[in-house]
Design an enzyme around this catalytic site. Structure first.
Site, PDB file in Angstrom:
ATOM      1  N   ASN A  57       0.818  -1.213   0.000  1.00 57.51           N
ATOM      2  CA  ASN A  57       0.000   0.000   0.000  1.00 57.51           C
ATOM      3  C   ASN A  57       0.859   1.273   0.000  1.00 57.51           C
ATOM      4  O   ASN A  57       1.618   1.521   0.934  1.00 57.51           O
ATOM      5  CB  ASN A  57      -0.877  -0.040   1.262  1.00 57.51           C
ATOM      6  CG  ASN A  57      -2.096   0.842   1.165  1.00 57.51           C
ATOM      7  OD1 ASN A  57      -2.380   1.411   0.113  1.00 57.51           O
ATOM      8  ND2 ASN A  57      -2.815   0.959   2.269  1.00 57.51           N
ATOM      9  N   ARG A  61     -13.906  -4.847  15.487  1.00 58.36           N
ATOM     10  CA  ARG A  61     -12.874  -3.911  15.922  1.00 58.36           C
ATOM     11  C   ARG A  61     -13.514  -2.563  16.178  1.00 58.36           C
ATOM     12  O   ARG A  61     -14.354  -2.102  15.393  1.00 58.36           O
ATOM     13  CB  ARG A  61     -11.802  -3.789  14.828  1.00 58.36           C
ATOM     14  CG  ARG A  61     -10.588  -3.020  15.266  1.00 58.36           C
ATOM     15  CD  ARG A  61      -9.597  -2.842  14.123  1.00 58.36           C
ATOM     16  NE  ARG A  61      -9.872  -1.637  13.363  1.00 58.36           N
ATOM     17  CZ  ARG A  61      -9.008  -1.048  12.546  1.00 58.36           C
ATOM     18  NH1 ARG A  61      -7.798  -1.576  12.359  1.00 58.36           N
ATOM     19  NH2 ARG A  61      -9.323   0.039  11.890  1.00 58.36           N
ATOM     20  N   TYR A  75      -6.891   7.788  13.181  1.00 57.32           N
ATOM     21  CA  TYR A  75      -6.797   6.526  12.473  1.00 57.32           C
ATOM     22  C   TYR A  75      -8.018   5.655  12.768  1.00 57.32           C
ATOM     23  O   TYR A  75      -8.411   5.514  13.927  1.00 57.32           O
ATOM     24  CB  TYR A  75      -5.541   5.736  12.896  1.00 57.32           C
ATOM     25  CG  TYR A  75      -5.658   4.305  12.463  1.00 57.32           C
ATOM     26  CD1 TYR A  75      -5.448   3.979  11.133  1.00 57.32           C
ATOM     27  CD2 TYR A  75      -6.096   3.314  13.334  1.00 57.32           C
ATOM     28  CE1 TYR A  75      -5.655   2.692  10.688  1.00 57.32           C
ATOM     29  CE2 TYR A  75      -6.305   2.031  12.903  1.00 57.32           C
ATOM     30  CZ  TYR A  75      -6.076   1.717  11.577  1.00 57.32           C
ATOM     31  OH  TYR A  75      -6.291   0.449  11.141  1.00 57.32           O
ATOM     32  N   ASP A 120      -7.111  -1.390  17.541  1.00 60.54           N
ATOM     33  CA  ASP A 120      -5.799  -1.218  16.902  1.00 60.54           C
ATOM     34  C   ASP A 120      -5.153   0.071  17.413  1.00 60.54           C
ATOM     35  O   ASP A 120      -5.692   1.166  17.204  1.00 60.54           O
ATOM     36  CB  ASP A 120      -6.008  -1.148  15.376  1.00 60.54           C
ATOM     37  CG  ASP A 120      -4.708  -1.275  14.602  1.00 60.54           C
ATOM     38  OD1 ASP A 120      -3.637  -1.124  15.211  1.00 60.54           O
ATOM     39  OD2 ASP A 120      -4.776  -1.529  13.381  1.00 60.54           O
ATOM     40  N   HIS A 136      -2.236   1.102  16.396  1.00 63.60           N
ATOM     41  CA  HIS A 136      -1.507   1.639  15.247  1.00 63.60           C
ATOM     42  C   HIS A 136      -0.163   2.258  15.603  1.00 63.60           C
ATOM     43  O   HIS A 136       0.163   3.371  15.162  1.00 63.60           O
ATOM     44  CB  HIS A 136      -2.385   2.615  14.455  1.00 63.60           C
ATOM     45  CG  HIS A 136      -2.481   2.231  13.016  1.00 63.60           C
ATOM     46  ND1 HIS A 136      -1.978   2.998  12.006  1.00 63.60           N
ATOM     47  CD2 HIS A 136      -2.985   1.134  12.426  1.00 63.60           C
ATOM     48  CE1 HIS A 136      -2.186   2.403  10.844  1.00 63.60           C
ATOM     49  NE2 HIS A 136      -2.798   1.255  11.077  1.00 63.60           N
ATOM     50  N   GLU A 177      -4.066  -4.365  19.362  1.00 63.29           N
ATOM     51  CA  GLU A 177      -3.150  -4.565  18.236  1.00 63.29           C
ATOM     52  C   GLU A 177      -2.118  -3.447  18.135  1.00 63.29           C
ATOM     53  O   GLU A 177      -2.440  -2.278  18.368  1.00 63.29           O
ATOM     54  CB  GLU A 177      -4.004  -4.597  16.960  1.00 63.29           C
ATOM     55  CG  GLU A 177      -3.212  -4.661  15.675  1.00 63.29           C
ATOM     56  CD  GLU A 177      -4.114  -4.581  14.459  1.00 63.29           C
ATOM     57  OE1 GLU A 177      -5.344  -4.787  14.587  1.00 63.29           O
ATOM     58  OE2 GLU A 177      -3.587  -4.304  13.373  1.00 63.29           O
ATOM     59  N   GLU A 237       1.643  -6.668  11.531  1.00 62.53           N
ATOM     60  CA  GLU A 237       1.211  -6.545  10.135  1.00 62.53           C
ATOM     61  C   GLU A 237       2.300  -5.920   9.269  1.00 62.53           C
ATOM     62  O   GLU A 237       2.273  -6.089   8.053  1.00 62.53           O
ATOM     63  CB  GLU A 237      -0.089  -5.731  10.033  1.00 62.53           C
ATOM     64  CG  GLU A 237       0.067  -4.284  10.437  1.00 62.53           C
ATOM     65  CD  GLU A 237      -1.250  -3.519  10.436  1.00 62.53           C
ATOM     66  OE1 GLU A 237      -2.248  -4.071  10.926  1.00 62.53           O
ATOM     67  OE2 GLU A 237      -1.269  -2.380   9.950  1.00 62.53           O
ATOM     68  N   ARG A 283       0.099 -11.112  13.398  1.00 65.07           N
ATOM     69  CA  ARG A 283      -0.696 -10.333  12.445  1.00 65.07           C
ATOM     70  C   ARG A 283      -0.183 -10.410  11.009  1.00 65.07           C
ATOM     71  O   ARG A 283      -0.728  -9.766  10.115  1.00 65.07           O
ATOM     72  CB  ARG A 283      -0.701  -8.852  12.882  1.00 65.07           C
ATOM     73  CG  ARG A 283      -1.570  -8.584  14.069  1.00 65.07           C
ATOM     74  CD  ARG A 283      -3.040  -8.572  13.714  1.00 65.07           C
ATOM     75  NE  ARG A 283      -3.427  -7.386  12.970  1.00 65.07           N
ATOM     76  CZ  ARG A 283      -4.346  -7.381  12.002  1.00 65.07           C
ATOM     77  NH1 ARG A 283      -4.945  -8.491  11.624  1.00 65.07           N
ATOM     78  NH2 ARG A 283      -4.669  -6.251  11.404  1.00 65.07           N
ATOM     79  N   GLU A 289      -8.980 -10.986   9.849  1.00 67.17           N
ATOM     80  CA  GLU A 289      -9.521  -9.652   9.554  1.00 67.17           C
ATOM     81  C   GLU A 289     -10.153  -9.696   8.163  1.00 67.17           C
ATOM     82  O   GLU A 289      -9.581 -10.240   7.229  1.00 67.17           O
ATOM     83  CB  GLU A 289      -8.385  -8.619   9.580  1.00 67.17           C
ATOM     84  CG  GLU A 289      -8.837  -7.206   9.316  1.00 67.17           C
ATOM     85  CD  GLU A 289      -7.683  -6.206   9.387  1.00 67.17           C
ATOM     86  OE1 GLU A 289      -6.513  -6.627   9.253  1.00 67.17           O
ATOM     87  OE2 GLU A 289      -7.945  -5.009   9.576  1.00 67.17           O
ATOM     88  N   TRP A 309       2.268   6.600  12.517  1.00 62.85           N
ATOM     89  CA  TRP A 309       0.904   6.481  11.983  1.00 62.85           C
ATOM     90  C   TRP A 309       0.509   5.029  12.000  1.00 62.85           C
ATOM     91  O   TRP A 309       1.264   4.177  11.581  1.00 62.85           O
ATOM     92  CB  TRP A 309       0.801   7.001  10.549  1.00 62.85           C
ATOM     93  CG  TRP A 309      -0.639   7.107  10.140  1.00 62.85           C
ATOM     94  CD1 TRP A 309      -1.484   8.116  10.460  1.00 62.85           C
ATOM     95  CD2 TRP A 309      -1.404   6.149   9.394  1.00 62.85           C
ATOM     96  NE1 TRP A 309      -2.734   7.861   9.962  1.00 62.85           N
ATOM     97  CE2 TRP A 309      -2.711   6.655   9.305  1.00 62.85           C
ATOM     98  CE3 TRP A 309      -1.105   4.917   8.810  1.00 62.85           C
ATOM     99  CZ2 TRP A 309      -3.753   5.984   8.626  1.00 62.85           C
ATOM    100  CZ3 TRP A 309      -2.114   4.242   8.155  1.00 62.85           C
ATOM    101  CH2 TRP A 309      -3.438   4.767   8.053  1.00 62.85           C
TER     102      TRP A 309
END
Ligand code: GCO
Ligand code: MG
Length: 412
Positions: free
Chosen positions: A37, A147, A159, A220, A222, A246, A272, A293, A349, A412
Site C-alpha cells: 500500500n 474492531r 486513524y 488497533d 496503530h 493490536e 502486520e 498479524r 480480519e 501512523w
C-alpha cells in the site's frame, strides 16, 4: 511443467493492487498478490525487472526451491518490497499446484481443520452514537467479532474512523479501510496520546454496556504508544475483556512488549508490518504476543507464513492475519486457505472490497454467519479479468501521516 510467462499487473479499481500472473507451458495460470500500500511500483519493478527473468523456464512444481532461490539468491534479504515480491511468486505457484492436483490449496496444506474462519470487521465512529450504529451495521452484515475505533475529543482526524468529507478528496469522506488516498501528496492528521488514553477506556465501557459481554471486541493502537503508555492502556482495558489490543507500540522495538506484558493480561496482536519468521522469532519464543498479524502477502507467501505459524503454535500463539482492503482478493484467498488448514487459527480480519475490485477479481470464497471459507475450486479460487483490470490504470496513492500539536512527526 516449466514456467512460460510471468506478468505483473498493476490495476486500480477501488485502490491499487499488484498481481503476478504465472503461466505454465501447458497454459495453467496462477495468481499472487504483491500489493504494498502506497509503495506499489517498487514491487512492480522488483518483480518485473529482477524476478520475472529468473522464473522463465523454471519448474513450476518446485515451490520451496524457488522460494529459497529468490530469498537466498538475491543476497539482499527481507524487507517489505522483497518479501511481497517473493510472496506473489509463492502464492502463484501454490495456485498452480492446486489446479494441477484438482484440489483447493487448503487440501494440499493438510486439509481443513475447521468448518470456517471467524472474521472481524471494522466498526468506527467519531462519537458513541455513530460508533454504535456502525457496530449494529456490522452485526447486520453477519460479523460476530468487531474492531472498535473511535474519534478522540479535540483531534480532527483519527486513524480508523471516517473523517468529514473534504475538498482534498473531491468532497468524499475518507474511511480507514481505504487509508491510502489517491493523490500526489499524503494527508496530514493530528495526534495526542494523552487525550486518546483518557478517552478510550470509557468508549469500551459504553460498548460493553450497550452490546453485552459476549461480543469479541478488538482495538488497533496503530504503533502510537510508548511501552509504558501501552502498558497503562492494556491495564485500563482489562475490565472490558478485549479479544486483542493490536500494534500497541512501534513494531521495531520488540523489547517494548516485555514491559507491556509485565503490566497487563490484555492479549496482544503484533506484526502486520513485519516480513519474516525472524522478525517474529523473539516475540514468539518469549511469548510476548498472543496473535501473529503477518499477512501472506507481506510475509513471503503461504510457505513462509505457515512456518511462522507452526512455530507460534508451539507457544499457543494463534494467527490473526492482516486483511484490510489493501490485501487483494488473491492475498485474502491465500490467507483463507492457510487459515483453514493450520491448527492454531485465531481470527481473520475481513473488510469487503469494492464492486470494481470484485469485477476485476472473480472470487469463490463464501461469507456466511460471520464465517469465511475459501471455497473448493482447484487452486486459490480467484481469477483475474485482464480486460477489466485494464480499465483502471494505476494512480499514485499515499497513506496519511501524523503530527503532534507542536509539529513533531509521530507514528501512523
Ligand atoms: C489494519 C491495519 C490497516 C493499515 C493499512 C496500511 O489493522 O487493518 O492497521 O488498516 O492501516 O493496512 O496499509
Ligand atoms: Mg492494524
Amino acid at each position: 511443467m516449466t514456467i512460460d510467462k510471468a506478468e505483473v499487473i498493476l490495476t486500480s479499481p477501488d485502490r491499487n493492487f499488484v498481481t503476478l500472473k504465472i503461466t505454465t507451458a501447458d497454459g495453467l495460470t496462477g495468481l499472487g498478490d504483491a500489493t504494498l500500500n502506497g509503495r506499489e511500483r517498487a514491487v512492480v519493478s522488483y518483480l518485473a525487472d529482477h524476478v520475472v527473468p529468473l522464473l522463465l523456464g523454471r519448474d513450476e512444481s518446485r515451490i520451496e526451491d524457488t522460494w529459497q532461490f529468490l530469498y537466498r539468491g538475491a543476497y539482499w534479504r527481507r524487507g517489505p518490497v522483497t518479501m511481497a515480491a517473493i510472496a506473489a511468486v509463492d502464492m502463484a505457484l501454490w495456485d498452480i499446484k492446486g489446479k494441477r492436483a484438482g484440489m483447493p490449496v487448503y487440501q494440499l496444506l493438510g486439509g481443513a481443520s475447521r468448518t470456517g474462519l471467524l472474521a472481524y470487521g471494522h466498526a468506527s465512529g467519531k462519537d458513541l452514537p455513530e460508533l454504535f450504529d456502525s457496530v449494529r451495521d456490522h452485526q447486520e452484515q453477519g460479523y460476530r467479532a468487531i474492531r472498535i475505533q473511535t474519534g478522540v475529543p479535540g483531534l480532527k482526524a483519527v486513524y480508523g474512523i471516517a473523517s468529514q468529507a473534504s475538498d482534498a478528496f473531491g468532497g468524499e469522506a475518507r474511511y480507514d479501510h481505504e487509508p491510502a488516498r489517491r493523490g500526489s501528496l499524503p494527508m496530514e492528521e493530528d495526534w495526542d496520546t494523552r487525550s486518546y488514553l483518557r478517552h478510550l477506556p470509557g468508549v469500551f465501557e459504553a460498548v460493553r454496556n450497550e452490546f453485552g459481554p459476549e461480543l469479541p471486541l478488538l482495538h488497533d493502537g496503530h504503533h502510537r504508544m510508548t511501552p509504558i503508555e501501552a502498558a497503562k492502556l492494556g491495564k485500563a482495558l482489562e475490565p472490558y475483556d478485549l479479544f486483542w489490543l493490536e500494534d500497541c507500540t512501534p513494531a521495531e522495538n520488540q523489547e517494548a512488549l516485555r514491559l507491556v506484558r509485565r503490566h497487563t493480561t490484555t492479549p496482544l496482536a503484533i506484526g502486520e508490518i513485519l516480513n519474516t519468521v525472524w522478525d517474529f522469532k523473539d516475540l514468539i519464543r518469549e511469548q510476548l504476543i498472543d496473535y501473529v498479524r503477518g499477512a501472506v502477502t507481506h510475509m513471503g507467501g503461504i510457505s513462509a507464513l505457515k512456518k511462522t505459524l507452526d512455530y507460534a503454535a508451539m507457544f499457543q500463539i494463534k494467527s490473526g492475519m492482516h486483511g484490510p482492503t489493501d490485501i487483494s482478493p488473491v492475498g485474502m484467498a491465500a490467507a483463507m486457505h492457510l487459515g483453514l488448514a493450520i491448527h492454531n487459527f485465531g481470527i481473520q480480519e475481513y473488510m469487503r472490497h469494492g464492486a470494481k475490485t470484485d469485477s476485476v477479481f472473480r472470487q469463490s470464497f463464501t461469507w456466511e454467519n460471520g464465517m469465511l471459507h475459501p471455497g473448493d475450486e482447484p487452486g486459490l479460487g480467484v481469477e483475474l479479468d485482464v480486460d477489466e483490470a485494464g480499465k483502471y490504470p494505476y494512480e499514485q496513492a499515499y497513506l496519511p501521516y501524523n503530527r503532534l500539536a507542536d509539529g513533531t512527526v509521530h507514528d501512523w
